[in-house]
Design a protein around this motif. Structure first.
Motif, PDB file in Angstrom:
ATOM      1  N   VAL A  85     -50.288 -96.571 -18.439  1.00 49.32           N
ATOM      2  CA  VAL A  85     -49.861 -95.538 -19.384  1.00 49.32           C
ATOM      3  C   VAL A  85     -49.582 -96.180 -20.739  1.00 49.32           C
ATOM      4  N   THR A  86     -49.975 -95.481 -21.804  1.00 45.90           N
ATOM      5  CA  THR A  86     -49.640 -95.935 -23.156  1.00 45.90           C
ATOM      6  C   THR A  86     -48.543 -95.051 -23.727  1.00 45.90           C
ATOM      7  N   LEU A  87     -47.423 -95.672 -24.087  1.00 44.01           N
ATOM      8  CA  LEU A  87     -46.289 -94.950 -24.680  1.00 44.01           C
ATOM      9  C   LEU A  87     -46.201 -95.262 -26.163  1.00 44.01           C
ATOM     10  N   PHE A  88     -46.228 -94.209 -26.965  1.00 43.56           N
ATOM     11  CA  PHE A  88     -45.974 -94.378 -28.395  1.00 43.56           C
ATOM     12  C   PHE A  88     -44.508 -94.011 -28.646  1.00 43.56           C
ATOM     13  N   GLY A  89     -43.717 -94.987 -29.071  1.00 47.18           N
ATOM     14  CA  GLY A  89     -42.310 -94.738 -29.360  1.00 47.18           C
ATOM     15  C   GLY A  89     -41.423 -95.124 -28.195  1.00 47.18           C
ATOM     16  N   VAL A  90     -40.454 -96.010 -28.474  1.00 45.24           N
ATOM     17  CA  VAL A  90     -39.487 -96.406 -27.437  1.00 45.24           C
ATOM     18  C   VAL A  90     -38.087 -96.099 -27.965  1.00 45.24           C
ATOM     19  N   GLY A  91     -37.908 -94.853 -28.403  1.00 50.76           N
ATOM     20  CA  GLY A  91     -36.609 -94.379 -28.860  1.00 50.76           C
ATOM     21  C   GLY A  91     -35.963 -93.545 -27.758  1.00 50.76           C
TER      22      GLY A  91
ATOM     23  N   VAL B  12     -47.948 -99.770 -21.750  1.00 55.43           N
ATOM     24  CA  VAL B  12     -48.074-100.295 -23.103  1.00 55.43           C
ATOM     25  C   VAL B  12     -46.975 -99.639 -23.934  1.00 55.43           C
ATOM     26  N   LEU B  13     -46.096-100.448 -24.506  1.00 57.15           N
ATOM     27  CA  LEU B  13     -44.980 -99.934 -25.305  1.00 57.15           C
ATOM     28  C   LEU B  13     -45.278-100.199 -26.781  1.00 57.15           C
ATOM     29  N   ILE B  14     -45.490 -99.135 -27.546  1.00 59.59           N
ATOM     30  CA  ILE B  14     -45.862 -99.283 -28.958  1.00 59.59           C
ATOM     31  C   ILE B  14     -44.712 -98.774 -29.836  1.00 59.59           C
ATOM     32  N   ASP B  15     -44.084 -99.658 -30.560  1.00 57.20           N
ATOM     33  CA  ASP B  15     -42.991 -99.269 -31.461  1.00 57.20           C
ATOM     34  C   ASP B  15     -42.702-100.442 -32.392  1.00 57.20           C
ATOM     35  N   ASP B  16     -42.675-100.177 -33.692  1.00 59.85           N
ATOM     36  CA  ASP B  16     -42.386-101.264 -34.642  1.00 59.85           C
ATOM     37  C   ASP B  16     -40.941-101.223 -35.135  1.00 59.85           C
ATOM     38  N   ASP B  17     -40.140-100.343 -34.535  1.00 55.43           N
ATOM     39  CA  ASP B  17     -38.788-100.091 -35.010  1.00 55.43           C
ATOM     40  C   ASP B  17     -37.794-101.106 -34.428  1.00 55.43           C
ATOM     41  N   THR B  18     -36.676-101.279 -35.141  1.00 58.90           N
ATOM     42  CA  THR B  18     -35.583-102.105 -34.616  1.00 58.90           C
ATOM     43  C   THR B  18     -34.397-101.217 -34.249  1.00 58.90           C
ATOM     44  N   ILE B  19     -33.554-101.750 -33.368  1.00 55.98           N
ATOM     45  CA  ILE B  19     -32.441-100.964 -32.830  1.00 55.98           C
ATOM     46  C   ILE B  19     -31.306-100.887 -33.853  1.00 55.98           C
ATOM     47  N   GLU B  20     -30.822 -99.635 -34.067  1.00 52.68           N
ATOM     48  CA  GLU B  20     -29.692 -99.405 -34.971  1.00 52.68           C
ATOM     49  C   GLU B  20     -28.543 -98.787 -34.181  1.00 52.68           C
ATOM     50  N   ILE B  21     -27.351 -98.888 -34.729  1.00 55.29           N
ATOM     51  CA  ILE B  21     -26.173 -98.390 -34.003  1.00 55.29           C
ATOM     52  C   ILE B  21     -26.268 -96.885 -33.755  1.00 55.29           C
ATOM     53  N   SER B  22     -26.924 -96.153 -34.673  1.00 52.70           N
ATOM     54  CA  SER B  22     -27.051 -94.697 -34.506  1.00 52.70           C
ATOM     55  C   SER B  22     -28.003 -94.330 -33.367  1.00 52.70           C
ATOM     56  N   ASN B  23     -28.756 -95.304 -32.850  1.00 56.21           N
ATOM     57  CA  ASN B  23     -29.668 -95.036 -31.729  1.00 56.21           C
ATOM     58  C   ASN B  23     -28.919 -94.998 -30.388  1.00 56.21           C
ATOM     59  N   LEU B  24     -27.792 -95.693 -30.290  1.00 52.38           N
ATOM     60  CA  LEU B  24     -27.176 -95.949 -28.983  1.00 52.38           C
ATOM     61  C   LEU B  24     -26.762 -94.697 -28.200  1.00 52.38           C
ATOM     62  N   PRO B  25     -26.337 -93.576 -28.849  1.00 50.53           N
ATOM     63  CA  PRO B  25     -25.982 -92.403 -28.047  1.00 50.53           C
ATOM     64  C   PRO B  25     -27.149 -91.814 -27.247  1.00 50.53           C
TER      65      PRO B  25
ATOM     66  N   GLU C 212     -25.007-102.612 -27.581  1.00 48.09           N
ATOM     67  CA  GLU C 212     -24.522-103.026 -28.903  1.00 48.09           C
ATOM     68  C   GLU C 212     -25.070-104.401 -29.299  1.00 48.09           C
ATOM     69  N   LYS C 213     -25.267-105.273 -28.312  1.00 46.60           N
ATOM     70  CA  LYS C 213     -25.759-106.631 -28.600  1.00 46.60           C
ATOM     71  C   LYS C 213     -27.222-106.632 -29.060  1.00 46.60           C
ATOM     72  N   ASP C 214     -27.929-105.512 -28.827  1.00 48.35           N
ATOM     73  CA  ASP C 214     -29.361-105.467 -29.149  1.00 48.35           C
ATOM     74  C   ASP C 214     -29.633-105.022 -30.590  1.00 48.35           C
ATOM     75  N   ILE C 215     -28.612-104.630 -31.324  1.00 46.31           N
ATOM     76  CA  ILE C 215     -28.810-104.097 -32.681  1.00 46.31           C
ATOM     77  C   ILE C 215     -29.538-105.130 -33.543  1.00 46.31           C
ATOM     78  N   GLY C 216     -30.595-104.647 -34.215  1.00 48.61           N
ATOM     79  CA  GLY C 216     -31.399-105.519 -35.068  1.00 48.61           C
ATOM     80  C   GLY C 216     -32.634-106.067 -34.387  1.00 48.61           C
ATOM     81  N   GLN C 217     -32.721-105.937 -33.050  1.00 44.12           N
ATOM     82  CA  GLN C 217     -33.895-106.447 -32.328  1.00 44.12           C
ATOM     83  C   GLN C 217     -34.951-105.358 -32.173  1.00 44.12           C
ATOM     84  N   LYS C 218     -36.177-105.778 -31.870  1.00 44.17           N
ATOM     85  CA  LYS C 218     -37.291-104.838 -31.705  1.00 44.17           C
ATOM     86  C   LYS C 218     -37.092-103.986 -30.444  1.00 44.17           C
ATOM     87  N   LYS C 219     -37.233-102.677 -30.602  1.00 43.14           N
ATOM     88  CA  LYS C 219     -37.025-101.771 -29.460  1.00 43.14           C
ATOM     89  C   LYS C 219     -37.975-102.067 -28.304  1.00 43.14           C
TER      90      LYS C 219
END
Ligand SMILES: [Zn+2]
Length: 257
Positions: free
Chosen positions: A32-38, A57-70, A77-84
């Motif tokens: 399976v190809t997944l676009f977006g790992v939010g 296949v996980l396709i996402d160029d975004d990094t983790i932000e604190i507003s994503n966690l909910p 919390e330790k993952d903030i700033g890393q690639k999703k």
């Protein structure tokens, strides 16, 4: 066919009337190809990995932000700033070591993306922008791959499976208004609504990939988180759709030969 460990692991699925060893093996052999790992992608990837889907296949160029966690429950919390995509792979591998995960963290890596699309029987769109959904729909049509798309904003979740080569519309067939194109960034989102949208996608994907049931192509499943009502609408095929009408024309041409 399944070994003792697999029997034990997937026993609750195997007890279902519609589900058997062959269905489980189809999941193990599926890609399976997944676009977006939010928000949606965390739900879908977790459900598919837990059920034994063999390759993602996980396709996402975004990094983790604190507003994503909910909403994005694979991240801490330790993952903030890393690639999703990369953090998700680590978490998902801990859940399901038998699954192979490919990460694409650069949307411009078109060669890698298209190489996977040619060997993937299903695309799941977990992005949160109207523009990207239209682009992913165009890719699905071009590669003749079924697409499961979803959206969540405010208290509303929607999910639809598209396969215009077989029947029904593509994502681009309807005329959308400007309100429908708003993202959760602009409109806000009640966190459980995202989980419901993602699990609707997972439900359709696992049913399709295991062979137990095809989705109703082009049927929009609509959930209202304020009154908990689920409704269903049929999206009409647009014969003048800029994306999928070429398929219809080629079918017409084939019929006329
Ligand atoms: Zn269309």
């Amino acid at each position: 066919m399944l070994n003792a460990s697999e029997y034990s692991r997937y026993s609750r699925h195997l007890l279902l009337d519609d589900f058997d060893e062959h269905a489980q093996r189809r999941l193990n052999n599926a890609k399976v190809t997944l676009f977006g790992v939010g928000g949606l992608g965390c739900q879908v990837a977790s459900a598919l990995a837990a059920a034994g889907v063999g390759e993602m296949v996980l396709i996402d160029d975004d990094t983790i932000e604190i507003s994503n966690l909910p909403r994005q429950w694979l991240f801490t919390e330790k993952d903030i700033g890393q690639k999703k995509a990369e953090v998700a792979r680590t978490r998902l591998l801990a859940m399901q070591s038998a699954c192979t995960f490919h990460c694409i963290t650069n949307f411009n890596d078109i060669a890698a993306r298209d190489a996977h699309l040619t060997t993937s029987p299903l695309i799941i769109d977990c992005t949160d922008s109207f523009t990207s959904r239209l682009a992913i729909n165009a890719l699905a049509v071009t590669h003749s791959v079924p697409l499961i798309s979803a959206a969540a904003s405010g208290f509303i979740a929607t999910a639809t499976a598209f396969n215009p080569e077989i029947s029904g519309p593509c994502y681009a067939c309807p005329e959308y208004n400007s309100e429908q194109s708003l993202t959760c960034f602009e409109q806000g989102i009640f966190s459980p609504v995202v989980a419901i949208a993602g699990q609707l996608q997972a439900m359709m994907a696992l049913s399709y990939l295991s062979g137990i049931r095809n989705p109703e192509w082009g049927s929009l499943h609509h959930f209202n988180g304020q009154n908990l009502l689920m409704r269903q609408f049929n999206i009409q095929k647009n014969p003048d759709c800029p994306t999928c009408s070429k398929i219809h024309r080629s079918e017409d041409h084939a019929h006329s030969l």
